[in-house]
Write a protein that holds these residues in place. Structure first.
Motif, short mmCIF file in Angstrom:
data_model
loop_
_atom_site.label_atom_id
_atom_site.label_comp_id
_atom_site.label_asym_id
_atom_site.label_seq_id
_atom_site.Cartn_x
_atom_site.Cartn_y
_atom_site.Cartn_z
N TYR A 164 16.24 14.73 -3.93
CA TYR A 164 15.60 15.41 -2.81
C TYR A 164 14.35 16.17 -3.26
O TYR A 164 13.28 16.05 -2.67
N SER A 165 14.49 16.94 -4.34
CA SER A 165 13.35 17.76 -4.75
C SER A 165 12.24 16.92 -5.35
O SER A 165 11.06 17.19 -5.16
N PHE A 166 12.63 15.87 -6.08
CA PHE A 166 11.62 14.99 -6.66
C PHE A 166 10.77 14.37 -5.55
O PHE A 166 9.54 14.39 -5.59
N LEU A 167 11.46 13.84 -4.56
CA LEU A 167 10.78 13.15 -3.47
C LEU A 167 9.87 14.09 -2.70
O LEU A 167 8.74 13.75 -2.34
N ASN A 168 10.37 15.30 -2.45
CA ASN A 168 9.58 16.29 -1.73
C ASN A 168 8.26 16.57 -2.43
O ASN A 168 7.21 16.62 -1.81
N MET A 169 8.34 16.74 -3.73
CA MET A 169 7.15 17.08 -4.50
C MET A 169 6.25 15.86 -4.60
O MET A 169 5.03 15.97 -4.48
N TYR A 170 6.86 14.71 -4.83
CA TYR A 170 6.07 13.48 -4.95
C TYR A 170 5.25 13.25 -3.69
O TYR A 170 4.13 12.76 -3.75
N ASN A 171 5.81 13.61 -2.55
CA ASN A 171 5.16 13.34 -1.27
C ASN A 171 4.32 14.48 -0.73
O ASN A 171 3.74 14.35 0.33
N SER A 172 4.26 15.60 -1.46
CA SER A 172 3.57 16.74 -0.86
C SER A 172 2.07 16.49 -0.80
O SER A 172 1.50 15.77 -1.61
N PRO A 174 11.39 4.65 6.22
CA PRO A 174 10.20 5.51 6.42
C PRO A 174 10.37 6.90 5.84
O PRO A 174 9.39 7.56 5.52
N MET A 175 11.62 7.35 5.68
CA MET A 175 11.82 8.71 5.21
C MET A 175 11.25 8.96 3.82
O MET A 175 10.74 10.03 3.53
N VAL A 176 11.38 7.97 2.95
CA VAL A 176 10.94 8.22 1.58
C VAL A 176 9.44 8.00 1.41
O VAL A 176 8.88 8.35 0.38
N LEU A 177 8.79 7.38 2.40
CA LEU A 177 7.35 7.20 2.27
C LEU A 177 6.67 8.51 2.63
O LEU A 177 7.03 9.15 3.61
N SER A 178 5.68 8.86 1.82
CA SER A 178 5.04 10.13 2.07
C SER A 178 4.14 10.04 3.30
O SER A 178 3.69 8.95 3.67
N VAL A 179 3.87 11.19 3.89
CA VAL A 179 2.93 11.23 5.00
C VAL A 179 1.57 10.74 4.53
O VAL A 179 0.88 10.03 5.25
N GLY A 180 1.19 11.15 3.32
CA GLY A 180 -0.13 10.78 2.80
C GLY A 180 -0.34 9.29 2.79
O GLY A 180 -1.28 8.78 3.41
N SER A 181 0.55 8.55 2.12
CA SER A 181 0.32 7.11 2.05
C SER A 181 0.61 6.41 3.37
O SER A 181 -0.09 5.47 3.72
N SER A 182 1.60 6.90 4.12
CA SER A 182 1.86 6.28 5.43
C SER A 182 0.62 6.38 6.32
O SER A 182 0.26 5.41 7.00
N ALA A 183 -0.01 7.54 6.31
CA ALA A 183 -1.17 7.73 7.18
C ALA A 183 -2.30 6.78 6.80
O ALA A 183 -2.99 6.24 7.67
N VAL A 184 -2.47 6.55 5.49
CA VAL A 184 -3.51 5.61 5.06
C VAL A 184 -3.20 4.21 5.59
O VAL A 184 -4.08 3.51 6.11
N ILE A 185 -1.94 3.80 5.48
CA ILE A 185 -1.55 2.47 5.98
C ILE A 185 -1.83 2.36 7.48
O ILE A 185 -2.46 1.40 7.95
N TRP A 186 -1.39 3.37 8.21
CA TRP A 186 -1.55 3.33 9.66
C TRP A 186 -3.01 3.42 10.08
O TRP A 186 -3.39 2.90 11.11
N LYS A 187 -3.81 4.07 9.27
CA LYS A 187 -5.23 4.15 9.62
C LYS A 187 -5.83 2.75 9.72
O LYS A 187 -6.66 2.47 10.58
N PHE A 188 -5.37 1.87 8.85
CA PHE A 188 -5.90 0.50 8.90
C PHE A 188 -5.26 -0.32 10.01
O PHE A 188 -5.90 -1.19 10.58
N LEU A 189 -3.99 -0.04 10.29
CA LEU A 189 -3.37 -0.73 11.43
C LEU A 189 -4.11 -0.36 12.72
O LEU A 189 -4.24 -1.18 13.63
N PHE A 190 -4.61 0.88 12.78
CA PHE A 190 -5.31 1.37 13.97
C PHE A 190 -6.79 0.99 13.99
O PHE A 190 -7.48 1.32 14.95
#
Lengths: 273, 321
Positions: free
Chosen positions: A198-206, B140-156
């Motif tokens: 959980y914490s790894f993923l949170n930080m990885y994605n921040s 989708p939960m494990v994908l970060s907002v950062g990279s998801s947003a980049v992907i969707w930017k191109f879909l849009f």
């Protein structure tokens, strides 16, 4: 017969849903191996007609993506270890020790969970800047080394450990420190694993914090790096997606190997809620 | 802070005590209790110090800053009382921002939960191969907002994006997904629903799994069909979980930032300028830390209220059982 029809319908619905949900991810990997011409052609292709593995090597030349990935793994790993240490210590104190002001301190921990991190971001930025920690690893990690959520998760688990074990250990003259290190921690591997994932993923994605406090290119994390990629006029889409594919790959692997742990942690959070 | 100093003082003392181990056996009950106290504070110290520095102090500082005006470097220039708040609430842009945030929550929360609920209910059946679907819906939960947003930017993307291409195949005019003020918030909402699906799905699934099987069996004995069973048994027992997901999603909507920053940067014409994005703009682009902090305080109050409603509700629910 009706049952059979029903389950077919369920499969069809689920397959359509899964295809729609997975599409952005599949699209990423398709685009990542397309040739530059194909990636920017109209009409866009649903499937790659070429297979350019060079994209992956090329993206390393354009942006310091290796540095991004290295930074991100380093800060995520450090935060993970830090959170495991601070949370397990605090959780042990709450679960197995009697001390003055326990209730008060416990309610202070509860209070931190009600403070959204975004609310403290301005003072934290000013603090980190005044310590000259901008663009440093300590600036990226230290504010996140303690976690109330993790403390609760572990406390809950520690409370479930059998009382007899503790009493037996005490009889043998085992103090808190030894009991914590050699009995509680080894027995709590599942809970520690959950918190680790959980914490790894949170930080990885921040995103917001690294965006604010890093300036130099070699201190950026993958999430910022990847959004920088698209602003490079010279780069083409296939490279942007090759980079994105590289960045999301670790998370996907973590999901494959850590789904169970993750679900357990999330569920614990929900039950507590 | 007093509590903290005490804990730190006791912390160092405990180490001294630990070194003289012989005392354990000779020590009276009182000393033993003192030792336990000292050790407990030592265990708590790392978390407490970090919370004090990065949570409690900033919280107080936020309140302090919100009552002052600052220079662009972040130094306090003057005490202004509630002026910052007055400025906020009289500025159309802030009120517009609140409206956008509420609309964003309204667009993302109900649909996001309903979709996740349907998928969780469908995958709850004991059919074969459900694990694959569970994996797909959690993804989708494990994908970060950062990279998801980049992907969707191109879909849009207006011309080269996949969405407009699919629409063109259906002979529908291209949609200005991110470039028109009418569409931008809607588009960001679609992406956010997708992104939140994993979390919602995981929570609702584990909620469903928590419902004992004999409930279902007795319903089956009474001849209830799957839909009746779902409405009469699953839904009531799942309601605390649904409530939890709802509150967390609303709070999440109020905290959205990365997807906005990458997809639209608050535009076009502020149509996607949500709460946290405008805090970011105010403090880190315009360098007005005072009004930025005032906005942060408003955000805090909103989220605090939501959290309190949740606790009250859960409390009542627990009392009920």
């Amino acid at each position: 017969m009706k049952r059979h029809l029903n389950s077919t319908l369920v499969y069809v619905l689920l397959t359509i849903a899964a295809a729609l949900i997975l599409y952005p991810v599949i699209y990423t990997f398709f685009m990542a191996v397309m040739s530059p011409e194909e990636a920017s052609a109209y009409p866009p292709s649903f499937f790659p007609h070429s297979f350019h593995m060079d994209n992956f090597t090329e993206v390393f030349e354009i942006v310091p993506i290796a540095a991004f990935i290295g930074n991100t793994f380093l800060i995520s790993g450090l935060t993970m270890i830090g959170q495991l240490i601070t949370a397990s210590l605090a959780a042990y104190a709450f679960a197995k020790m009697e001390f003055k002001g326990k209730n008060f301190i416990f309610s202070m921990f509860v209070a931190t969970m009600m403070i959204p991190w975004e609310v403290t971001i301005i003072p934290n930025y000013l603090t980190v800047r005044s310590w000259n920690w901008l663009d440093t690893y300590q600036g990226l990690t230290v504010p996140f080394l303690a976690t109330a959520f993790g403390t609760f998760l572990l406390r809950q688990f520690f409370l479930q450990l059998p009382k007899e074990l503790f009493e037996a250990a005490r009889m043998d003259g085992c103090g808190h420190v030894r009991y914590f290190l050699f009995h509680v921690l080894p027995l709590s591997r599942p809970a520690l694993g959950t918190l680790a994932v959980y914490s790894f993923l949170n930080m990885y994605n921040s995103y917001l914090w690294p965006l604010l406090i890093t300036n130099s290119e070699n201190m950026r994390t993958v999430q910022i790096g990847i959004s920088m990629l698209e602003f490079q006029e010279s780069t083409s889409w296939n490279l942007v997606f090759a980079g994105t594919a590289l960045v999301i790959l670790p998370s996907l692997l973590l999901l494959i190997f850590g789904l169970k742990q993750l679900v357990r942690g999330m569920a614990a959070g929900a039950l507590k809620g | 802070m007093g509590e903290l100093n005490k804990s730190m003082g006791l912390g160092t003392r405990s180490q001294q005590q630990a070194s003289s181990k012989a005392r354990v056996h000779t020590g009276s009950l009182k000393i033993q209790r003192l030792r336990e106290n000292a050790l407990a504070y030592t265990f708590l110290a790392p978390s407490l110090i970090l919370f004090a520095v990065f949570m409690f102090y900033p919280m107080i500082k936020s309140v302090y800053l919100s009552l002052h005006s600052t220079d662009p470097a972040g130094n306090v220039a003057a005490y202004v009382g509630l002026d910052n708040f007055a400025t906020l609430f009289s500025s159309g842009q802030f009120l517009q921002g609140i409206k956008v945030t509420l609309l964003f929550a309204l667009l993302t929360v109900p649909v996001g939960i309903l979709l996740a609920l349907v998928l969780a209910a469908l995958t709850h059946s004991k059919l074969r191969g459900m694990r694959i679907f569970q994996f797909a819906f959690s993804l989708p939960m494990v994908l970060s907002v950062g990279s998801s947003a980049v992907i969707w930017k191109f879909l849009f993307h207006p011309t080269l994006g996949m969405f407009n291409y699919v629409l063109s195949l259906l002979h529908i005019n291209p949609v200005p997904w991110l470039t028109s003020p009418d569409w931008a918030l809607f588009s960001v909402a679609i992406m956010t629903i997708w992104m939140n699906l994993g979390f919602n799905y995981i929570i609702l699934s584990s909620g469903l799994q928590g419902i004992p099987d004999d409930m279902y069996e007795s319903a089956k004995m009474d001849g209830a069909g799957p839909l009746v069973t779902f409405w009469r048994i699953s839904m009531p027992l799942l309601s605390p979980t649904i409530f939890f997901v709802t509150v967390v999603s609303i709070i999440g909507a109020f905290q959205s930032f990365a997807q906005i920053n990458i997809l639209t940067k608050g535009g076009p014409v502020n149509s996607t300028n949500v709460f946290v994005y405008s805090i970011y703009q105010e403090a880190f682009v315009n360098f007005r830390f005072g009004t930025g902090s005032a906005q942060a305080i408003v955000l805090f109050v909103v989220i605090l209220l939501l959290t309190m409603i949740q606790f009250k509700w859960v409390e009542r629910k627990v009392h009920y059982q």
